[in-house]
Design an enzyme around this catalytic site. Sequence first.
Site, PDB file in Angstrom:
ATOM      1  CG  ASN A 217      -1.845   1.198   1.265  1.00 41.20           C
ATOM      2  OD1 ASN A 217      -2.431   1.546   0.239  1.00 41.20           O
ATOM      3  ND2 ASN A 217      -2.013   1.826   2.418  1.00 41.20           N
TER       4      ASN A 217
ATOM      5  CG  ASP B 265      -3.196   3.585   6.439  1.00 42.27           C
ATOM      6  OD1 ASP B 265      -3.165   2.966   5.364  1.00 42.27           O
ATOM      7  OD2 ASP B 265      -4.022   4.473   6.689  1.00 42.27           O
TER       8      ASP B 265
ATOM      9  CG  HIS C  60      -0.930   6.306   4.435  1.00 43.69           C
ATOM     10  ND1 HIS C  60      -2.308   6.296   4.355  1.00 43.69           N
ATOM     11  CD2 HIS C  60      -0.604   7.160   5.434  1.00 43.69           C
ATOM     12  CE1 HIS C  60      -2.792   7.111   5.292  1.00 43.69           C
ATOM     13  NE2 HIS C  60      -1.777   7.643   5.952  1.00 43.69           N
TER      14      HIS C  60
ATOM     15  CB  SER D  41       4.806   5.476   4.337  1.00 45.22           C
ATOM     16  OG  SER D  41       5.133   6.576   5.147  1.00 45.22           O
TER      17      SER D  41
HETATM   18  C1  GAR Z   1      -2.573   8.836  -3.393  1.00 43.62           C
HETATM   19  O1  GAR Z   1      -2.049  10.074  -2.965  1.00 43.62           O
HETATM   20  C2  GAR Z   1      -2.388   7.801  -2.309  1.00 43.62           C
HETATM   21  O2  GAR Z   1      -1.255   7.989  -1.533  1.00 43.62           O
HETATM   22  C3  GAR Z   1      -3.628   7.995  -1.490  1.00 43.62           C
HETATM   23  O3  GAR Z   1      -4.644   8.253  -2.422  1.00 43.62           O
HETATM   24  C4  GAR Z   1      -4.086   8.927  -3.532  1.00 43.62           C
HETATM   25  C5  GAR Z   1      -4.591   8.278  -4.791  1.00 43.62           C
HETATM   26  O4  GAR Z   1      -4.293   9.040  -5.929  1.00 43.62           O
HETATM   27  N1  GAR Z   1      -3.896   6.819  -0.726  1.00 43.62           N
HETATM   28  C6  GAR Z   1      -4.495   6.838   0.461  1.00 43.62           C
HETATM   29  O5  GAR Z   1      -4.875   7.857   0.992  1.00 43.62           O
HETATM   30  C7  GAR Z   1      -4.675   5.472   1.093  1.00 43.62           C
HETATM   31  N2  GAR Z   1      -5.021   5.591   2.459  1.00 43.62           N
HETATM   32  P1  GAR Z   1      -4.412   8.393  -7.370  1.00 43.62           P
HETATM   33  O6  GAR Z   1      -5.776   7.714  -7.481  1.00 43.62           O
HETATM   34  O7  GAR Z   1      -4.309   9.544  -8.328  1.00 43.62           O
HETATM   35  O8  GAR Z   1      -3.298   7.415  -7.524  1.00 43.62           O
END
Ligand code: GAR
Length: 216
Positions: free
Chosen positions: A108, A146, A110, A137
């Site tokens: 994952n 997480d 985060h 991370s």
């Molecule tokens: C990313 O910034 C990722 O780190 C976050 O969602 C976004 C997705 O962007 N993930 C989380 O918050 C997970 N808890 P994307 O759809 O454009 O890749």
Amino acid sequence: MSTDKKIVVLISGNGSNLQALIDQSGEQRYRVSGVVCNRPSAFGLQRAARAGIPSAIVEHGAFPDRAAFDATLLAAVDRFQADFIVLAGFMRILGAAFIRAKPGAILNIHPSLLPKYPGMNTHRRVLAAGDSEHGVSIHFVNEELDGGPIIARSRITVGEEDSEESLAGRLHRLEYHLYPQVVGWLAAGRLQLRENAVYFDNAKLPATGIEHPAPT
Ligand code: GAR
């Protein structure tokens, strides 16, 4: 025939990390064999289609409980016969049965310097706390939200002028650089999860993982 390892990417929205994973798959030597999404309107599904990658939709609202959703999700993932599962902005919590079915095989990303700020609204929380640093991370997924063993982190300095939007944009640049690299390491057999610790080239990593420089 290519012997590259296969990954299936789970998304919920825009899928810009999916795009980075697709774009760098040749260089990092893995193959995206499928995309699974829990939202039919997610733009990431169009990215998959454009790249000729098959996708499946498993809408969480269509299931009476998490166990039923998870079982269908797992079946959808398994149809793509991937070696690893890569969560890229997948905004559902995976249940224990799913996670136990894939030990050491789920990653994952985060948007915080874990173990700080698990959960949602990380940029807002960083600004509210007046933190001078923020980052991303990548970790192996375990049953704690997480909270799985950290593989790598990359950081930025928070400026006076930063907003939630600017932080999200700045972190995205780190993400596009870091995630394909880490998936490449996993695909090359350089990363392992053993007894809740991460090993890189057979050496145990510190609990905060590898410190990865931000792109210049
Ligand atoms: C990313 O910034 C990722 O780190 C976050 O969602 C976004 C997705 O962007 N993930 C989380 O918050 C997970 N808890 P994307 O759809 O454009 O890749």
